[in-house]
Design a protein around this motif. Sequence first.
Motif, PDB file in Angstrom:
ATOM      1  N   GLY A   1     -11.162 -13.961   9.227  1.00  0.00           N
ATOM      2  CA  GLY A   1     -12.525 -14.469   9.269  1.00  0.00           C
ATOM      3  C   GLY A   1     -12.567 -15.963   9.519  1.00  0.00           C
TER       4      GLY A   1
ATOM      5  N   GLN B   1     -14.278 -17.573  12.876  1.00  0.00           N
ATOM      6  CA  GLN B   1     -15.397 -18.510  12.746  1.00  0.00           C
ATOM      7  C   GLN B   1     -15.067 -19.853  13.387  1.00  0.00           C
ATOM      8  OE1 GLN B   1     -18.501 -17.890  11.598  1.00  0.00           O
ATOM      9  NE2 GLN B   1     -18.944 -19.934  12.363  1.00  0.00           N
TER      10      GLN B   1
ATOM     11  N   TYR C   1     -16.850 -14.662  17.796  1.00  0.00           N
ATOM     12  CA  TYR C   1     -16.515 -14.324  16.412  1.00  0.00           C
ATOM     13  C   TYR C   1     -16.149 -12.847  16.307  1.00  0.00           C
ATOM     14  CZ  TYR C   1     -17.030 -13.420  11.406  1.00  0.00           C
ATOM     15  OH  TYR C   1     -16.805 -13.030  10.113  1.00  0.00           O
TER      16      TYR C   1
ATOM     17  N   SER D   1     -12.280 -11.442  15.713  1.00  0.00           N
ATOM     18  CA  SER D   1     -12.007 -10.783  14.438  1.00  0.00           C
ATOM     19  C   SER D   1     -11.712  -9.301  14.634  1.00  0.00           C
ATOM     20  CB  SER D   1     -13.180 -10.971  13.472  1.00  0.00           C
ATOM     21  OG  SER D   1     -14.389 -10.539  14.049  1.00  0.00           O
TER      22      SER D   1
ATOM     23  N   GLU E   1     -21.156 -10.231   9.557  1.00  0.00           N
ATOM     24  CA  GLU E   1     -22.042 -11.020  10.406  1.00  0.00           C
ATOM     25  C   GLU E   1     -23.485 -11.015   9.915  1.00  0.00           C
ATOM     26  OE1 GLU E   1     -20.397 -11.395  14.922  1.00  0.00           O
ATOM     27  OE2 GLU E   1     -21.329  -9.483  14.385  1.00  0.00           O
TER      28      GLU E   1
ATOM     29  N   THR F   1     -23.376 -14.217   7.969  1.00  0.00           N
ATOM     30  CA  THR F   1     -23.136 -15.425   8.762  1.00  0.00           C
ATOM     31  C   THR F   1     -24.266 -15.689   9.750  1.00  0.00           C
ATOM     32  OG1 THR F   1     -21.810 -14.161  10.363  1.00  0.00           O
ATOM     33  CG2 THR F   1     -20.637 -15.221   8.548  1.00  0.00           C
TER      34      THR F   1
ATOM     35  N   GLY G   1     -15.271 -16.893   7.001  1.00  0.00           N
ATOM     36  CA  GLY G   1     -16.273 -17.493   7.870  1.00  0.00           C
ATOM     37  C   GLY G   1     -17.016 -18.629   7.207  1.00  0.00           C
TER      38      GLY G   1
END
Length: 299
Positions: A11, A15, A25, A29, A51, A54, A214
């Motif tokens: 992560g 990120q 991303y 990942s 996600e 994020t 992240g």
Amino acid sequence: MEKFLIFVVVGLAAQAVDGSLGMAYGVTSNSLLVATGVSVAVASASVHFAEVGTTLVSGLSHWRFGNVDWRVVGMLAVPGGIGAFVGATALSNASTEAAVPWVAGLLIVLGVYIIARFVFSQPKVPSAGRRPGPWLLGPLGLVGGFIDSTGGGGWGPVTTPTLISSGTLDPRKVIGSVSTSEFVVALSASIGFLVGLSDEAIDWRIVGGLLAGGVVAAPFAAYLVRHLSLPVLGALVGSLILVTNYRTLLRSQDAESLPAYVPVVLVAVVVLTIALRKVGGRLTDTDGADDDREPARVG
């Protein structure tokens, strides 16, 4: 605990890449998770669950700084969510053996795209113009959402460059609107995976690790983009995606052998060499100026 730390590192790396390139991303990942032995459906589901957190923070940040066109967000997010949900349920119901080569092939294509965009071309930033209409945003969101959920990533690589190259929206608004729309895409894909896989089939250690990594990496992304050339970073990321998914593809076909890796390794070496020479040429032309360090994310 050891596996959780691995997911945190994945992560964090993803990120850092996304914060520097403005995309990748999910692609990064997902590629790393599949390479560690995680099934393609669980990998994509885990990426999208992470996600949700994020992209929510990213969207709120862009809104706070005035980078969001809500009309564009609405017309892009709705079809994007539909495409993501359909792609997630389709991937969940596909057999693992059938899905592996499909996802690996898709990620290889996205890896080639990242290399082409950041190594072999210099994206032009258009001036602000008309806002894109539903004829562009609708199909773009649908295709981008479907590719994103089936490949574990791809929303940014598909939508951001397309909108920037259309010249109908200021690049700052493109990045902000695409990032804000991605929250709906990630949420819709997550719901689709819950329907197709069930809660018990999802390893929440992966989700937690990706999310933790992240969050830790986000503040350092801006620092990274100031100190590492985008062509070199694009070459490294694209090559990593090519190698990891080429390996997955070989294993799915029982064709793994040392000589089989020679072509993809040669491609990676050539790509990195070209990127380094490109950066060296810029430095020579500008008598040592750091023109290769682009302060803003373009896609």
